[in-house]
Design a protein around this motif. Structure first.
Motif, PDB file in Angstrom:
ATOM      1  N   UNK A 142       0.831  -1.203   0.000  1.00  0.00           N
ATOM      2  CA  UNK A 142       0.000   0.000   0.000  1.00  0.00           C
ATOM      3  C   UNK A 142       0.858   1.242   0.000  1.00  0.00           C
ATOM      4  N   UNK A 143       0.577   2.153   0.944  1.00  0.00           N
ATOM      5  CA  UNK A 143       1.307   3.421   0.985  1.00  0.00           C
ATOM      6  C   UNK A 143       2.339   3.421   2.104  1.00  0.00           C
ATOM      7  N   UNK A 144       2.712   2.247   2.615  1.00  0.00           N
ATOM      8  CA  UNK A 144       3.493   2.229   3.851  1.00  0.00           C
ATOM      9  C   UNK A 144       4.998   2.022   3.656  1.00  0.00           C
ATOM     10  N   UNK A 145       5.405   0.893   3.089  1.00  0.00           N
ATOM     11  CA  UNK A 145       6.837   0.562   3.074  1.00  0.00           C
ATOM     12  C   UNK A 145       7.234  -0.104   1.760  1.00  0.00           C
ATOM     13  N   UNK A 146       8.446   0.164   1.356  1.00  0.00           N
ATOM     14  CA  UNK A 146       9.041  -0.521   0.203  1.00  0.00           C
ATOM     15  C   UNK A 146      10.543  -0.604   0.492  1.00  0.00           C
ATOM     16  N   UNK A 147      10.911  -1.474   1.447  1.00  0.00           N
ATOM     17  CA  UNK A 147      12.283  -1.412   1.959  1.00  0.00           C
ATOM     18  C   UNK A 147      13.379  -1.709   0.937  1.00  0.00           C
TER      19      UNK A 147
END
Ligand code: ASP
Length: 318
Positions: A142-147
């Motif tokens: 979603x709009x939270x994390x893309x490590x």
């Protein structure tokens, strides 16, 4: 730093999953970035590194569309010798209503050694990480994390500028709906950069975790002294009406062009995680200018950085 030698792993590798960029300790981040530098020439020259994942099964489970992330995870696993399976989500039992947990447990029962998951449901990665017997890597939630995007962006900046510490890095545009913004900002700050956000107020972050980063609604002020200016895609698919209204006329006030980049340092570089909306957040001529743009370098670093993440998580560097 001599990247021709395999770097030594931290004394005790601890991370089991990569759901949030905060899952990696400082020494784990330093190791993964050094390992990405080590793998980069293998990717560039088409050479075969040690097949450290031979015999292991890597499952790519993408419930949202992807070009760069999915393909670079596939390439990364194959280069290290893994058996890589891309689950054809649209043609799987998912469309018979199977839950993510049941799907993941089914794949785990087939012997998955690692699962790469893109899914927009909040906390689904954390839930799977608790129930699935293999590591979970978050490929975007979603709009939270893309490590892994944050790690590859850091690797690309280091390769261009030799460091991150002391740089001014400005992230522009739709911060509110971007999972890249949060992971990148937190990682760059941990690595010693000054990080700022720029964009219309309606697209400013509403996540408390990002409250500590200064937000500017003037491109000129926000870009002053910047070494790196990262444009983010307008995430139209996640926006409500206020966001869509703010995106109208965005290019006129915030679009990155050769002219507006002059607000930054004379040699500043632009970045973009892709896919780009040319003429919406960035001008095509700037994006394509090899003297000013690191965009294809980001894409390149996607492969060695994801090799490094897979290797580190599956072997602890041993
Ligand atoms: N490719 C990145 C992501 O999956 C950025 C974007 O989609 O705008 O988050």
């Amino acid at each position: 730093m001599d990247s021709s030698k395999r770097p030594a792993p931290p004394a005790n590798w601890r991370a089991r999953n990569l759901v949030s960029i905060d899952d990696f300790s400082d020494s784990e981040i330093a190791y993964v970035l050094a390992l990405a530098d080590y793998y980069a020439p293998f990717v560039k020259n088409g050479a075969r590194p040690d097949q450290r994942l031979a015999g292991k099964t890597q499952i790519n489970l993408f419930y949202e569309s992807s070009t760069r992330t999915n393909l670079s995870f596939e390439l990364a696993g194959k280069k290290l010798g893994a058996d890589v399976i891309n689950v054809p989500v649209a043609a799987s039992s998912v469309n018979k209503g199977e839950s993510v947990l049941d799907t993941a447990q089914t794949l785990a029962a087939m012997g998955a050694a690692v699962m790469i998951l893109r899914h927009n449901e909040p906390r689904i990665h954390e839930m799977l990480a608790e129930h699935i017997p293999c590591p979970i890597i978050n490929a975007g939630d979603g709009a939270r994390e893309h490590p892994t995007q944050a790690l590859l962006d850091a690797a690309a900046i280091r390769s261009a500028l030799g460091k991150i510490e002391g740089l001014v890095i400005v992230i522009c545009g739709d911060i509110r709906h971007s999972r890249v913004a949060g992971s990148d900002a937190r990682l760059f700050r941990r690595l010693g950069a000054e990080v700022r956000f720029v964009g219309p107020k309606a697209l400013a972050p509403d996540d408390a975790a990002l409250a500590g980063f200064p937000h500017f609604d003037s491109l000129k002020e926000g870009l002053s002294g910047a070494d790196i200016v990262m444009a983010l895609r307008m995430q139209f698919e996640r926006m409500g009406e206020a966001g869509k209204a703010a995106a109208q006329g965005y290019f006129e006030s915030f679009g990155l062009t050769h002219k507006t980049l002059k607000f930054a340092q004379p040699n500043a570089f632009v970045m973009h995680p892709g896919p780009m909306n040319r003429g919406v957040e960035i001008d095509g001529a700037l994006a394509d200018d090899p003297a000013r743009s690191l965009i294809l370098r980001q894409v390149f670093y996607g492969v060695p950085t994801r090799m490094a993440c897979l290797d580190a998580l599956l072997t602890g560097g041993k």
